[in-house]
Design an enzyme around this catalytic site. Structure first.
Site, PDB file in Angstrom:
ATOM      1  N   HIS A  39      -9.681   3.148  -1.219  1.00 37.93           N
ATOM      2  CA  HIS A  39      -8.282   2.731  -1.111  1.00 37.93           C
ATOM      3  C   HIS A  39      -7.889   1.862  -2.296  1.00 37.93           C
ATOM      4  O   HIS A  39      -7.828   0.642  -2.200  1.00 37.93           O
ATOM      5  CB  HIS A  39      -8.099   1.979   0.222  1.00 37.93           C
ATOM      6  CG  HIS A  39      -6.698   1.561   0.510  1.00 37.93           C
ATOM      7  ND1 HIS A  39      -5.592   2.175  -0.038  1.00 37.93           N
ATOM      8  CD2 HIS A  39      -6.209   0.575   1.314  1.00 37.93           C
ATOM      9  CE1 HIS A  39      -4.491   1.577   0.409  1.00 37.93           C
ATOM     10  NE2 HIS A  39      -4.840   0.603   1.222  1.00 37.93           N
ATOM     11  N   CYS A  86       0.820  -1.219   0.000  1.00 35.32           N
ATOM     12  CA  CYS A  86       0.000   0.000   0.000  1.00 35.32           C
ATOM     13  C   CYS A  86       0.848   1.260   0.000  1.00 35.32           C
ATOM     14  O   CYS A  86       0.316   2.365  -0.052  1.00 35.32           O
ATOM     15  CB  CYS A  86      -0.957  -0.017   1.179  1.00 35.32           C
ATOM     16  SG  CYS A  86      -2.017  -1.459   1.148  1.00 35.32           S
TER      17      CYS A  86
END
Ligand SMILES: [Zn+2]
Lengths: 379, 135
Positions: free
Chosen positions: A328, A81
């Site tokens: 996200h 991420c």
């Protein structure tokens, strides 16, 4: 060494685009950022591209095939991420090193549905639900419960973070959702992994964001009016911790990165006007208030209780709506949060504008672990 | 005959099952799984295999209500610090999935049992480990 500036930056509205491709989404964001900088792909000297899902499939080059094949070096990055922040930081590094004056960074992701993580079966039999859980909601729940054991943090306090970020997203047209979620709704939503309910988990979306970074020389040449100065760019991996092998540590790499970033910028946390941090789960945001030095250890619960991290509070956090409501898209997140902070520093954030924002911080964590922090300054 | 669910679960012939750690003789760090170099102090060839204790304390947990298809929920995913060193993760069993019934630092024992009936593609059954509160 020259300071490095963000001259153009933008993101597409996050959502679900099953009929489009990863390069197509990345290309749209790249063109938006180039337009924002008043430049075109022919001006770019290098391109750093972040994507996770197709990490072995030359996404950067395929983006150039859609917007202009100029023969510049392309580096494809994948760092969980922290992928977008990694691409951005590599662009920064290349300008710092004096190699280039104008560089493009793109982060892009198309997501599947359902739970992320899980202890892969490897050989033998599946371990999920046998040796605990490797799903992301559970892993971050366990990290949050470590805070609860130390400081008595409550389910309600974790839930308030989600209420706040969903509220912020109602003012962000580029967020996936613009929906208020009152506290009782957050707490009574489907429990995924206690204490994270469904509304306390980040939203799986497709998305892309891009930035054009330039040297000081180039910024002066092209005009500083909307440029944003990069005061610090830091990456860390996870230093050894005794529970590492069963409990991925998002705290020590963030603390290390934050202290290095404040030192590089010559600032401390009291100088920061807004923060976009990695709220992949509500439990994670709680930890990072302390990890980033926004409050003393043990004070994170009070920070959310007293509204200090809301828009209008002492140190607004995730006014974009955060990963919890903006969404996200893994590889895009690290540049999308830079877009958000730059938008405030430029005074262009509309209804959600943090007043008189001069300094902003972005933070992402890739589990495994990679932490990326940037401190940005209004010129 | 059953196989161990993970490499660090040992099933000695004619003996009791146990969890194995690898301890650095230089700095004392304990790892699960074999390794040559200590990732804490960088010492080489300092690893010694040790038998981990079968008792410990609950360090952290989550109650899992949604998992992958076919995985029975709810269950308690628990992180346990073993007495004498080493941290392991597993299911806390025979405990209500209710945060009011689960206390940090509560003493637990490690027990060894069949891996919830799960078998591999060759039909082998497995022995796993679980945590159970010591009352
Ligand atoms: Zn050592």
């Amino acid at each position: 060494m020259s300071d490095v500036y963000v001259l153009g930056v933008d993101m597409i509205k996050f959502g679900r685009f099953p009929d489009r491709t990863v390069p197509d989404l990345g290309a749209e964001a790249a063109l938006l950022a180039l337009d924002d900088a008043g430049l075109n792909i022919g001006n770019m000297e290098a391109f750093y591209c972040g994507n996770l899902g197709q990490a072995n499939a030359m996404v950067g080059q395929r983006i150039l095939q859609e917007i202009g094949q100029t023969g510049i070096p392309v580096v494809n990055c994948s760092n969980a991420c922290a992928t977008g922040a990694t691409a951005f930081r590599e662009a920064w590094t290349s300008i710092k090193a004096g190699l280039y004056d104008v560089v493009l960074a793109v982060g892009v992701e198309q997501m599947g549905t359902g739970l992320l993580g899980g202890s892969g079966s490897g050989s033998g039999i599946p371990k999920e639900g046998l040796l605990g859980s490797g799903t992301m909601p559970a892993v971050f729940a366990e990290a949050g419960m470590e805070h609860a054991r130390q400081y008595g943090t409550t389910f309600e306090q974790f839930a308030k973070i989600s209420v706040k970020n969903h509220h912020h997203s109602t003012m962000n047209p580029k967020a996936r959702y613009q929906i208020e979620t009152p506290l009782d709704e957050v707490m009574n939503a489907e429990m995924i992994s206690y204490p994270n309910t469904k509304l306390m988990c980040s939203v799986n979306v497709d998305g892309a964001a891009a930035a054009v970074l330039v040297s000081e020389k180039k910024a002066k040449e092209l005009g500083m009016q909307r440029a944003v100065r990069i005061k610090a760019s830091v990456m860390t991996s996870d230093p050894y911790q005794e529970r590492d092998l069963v409990m991925p540590d998002v705290n020590s790499c963030t603390r290390k990165a934050a202290s290095e970033a404040y030192e590089m910028a010559g600032l401390d946390s009291s100088d920061v006007d807004l923060v976009e941090l990695h709220d992949c789960f509500a439990t994670a945001e709680m930890l990072h208030y302390e990890n980033l030095g926004l409050c003393d250890d043990g004070e994170a619960g009070r920070l959310i209780d007293e509204g200090e991290v809301e828009l209008g509070g002492r140190i607004p956090v995730n006014v974009s709506g955060g990963l919890l409501s903006k969404g996200h898209p893994l590889g895009a997140t690290g540049i999308a949060n830079i877009y958000e902070v730059c938008t405030h520093l430029r005074g262009e954030a509309g209804e959600r504008q943090v007043e008189n924002a001069k300094i902003g911080m972005t933070h992402v964590i890739g589990l495994g672990s990679a932490c990326g922090i940037h401190i940005l300054e209004k010129v | 005959m059953s196989l161990p669910v993970v490499e660090y679960l040992k099933l000695p012939e004619g003996g009791e099952p146990y969890l194995e750690g690898h301890k650095c003789s230089e700095c004392g760090s304990i790892f699960l799984g074999e390794r040559n170099v200590c990732s804490n102090c960088f010492a080489r060839d300092s690893m010694q295999s040790i038998k981990l204790n079968n008792t410990g304390k609950l360090y952290s947990y989550s109650i899992v209500f949604r998992s992958f298809p076919g995985i029975e929920v709810p269950y308690i995913s628990a992180i346990v610090d073993l007495d004498g060193g080493g941290t392991v993760k597993g299911n806390l069993i025979d405990c209500e999935p209710d945060p009011d019934k689960i206390n940090f630092d509560m003493p637990v024992e490690v027990i060894f049992d069949d891996a919830l009936g799960r078998k591999d593609k060759d039909g082998n059954s497995y022995i796993s480990y679980f945590f159970k509160q010591i009352t």
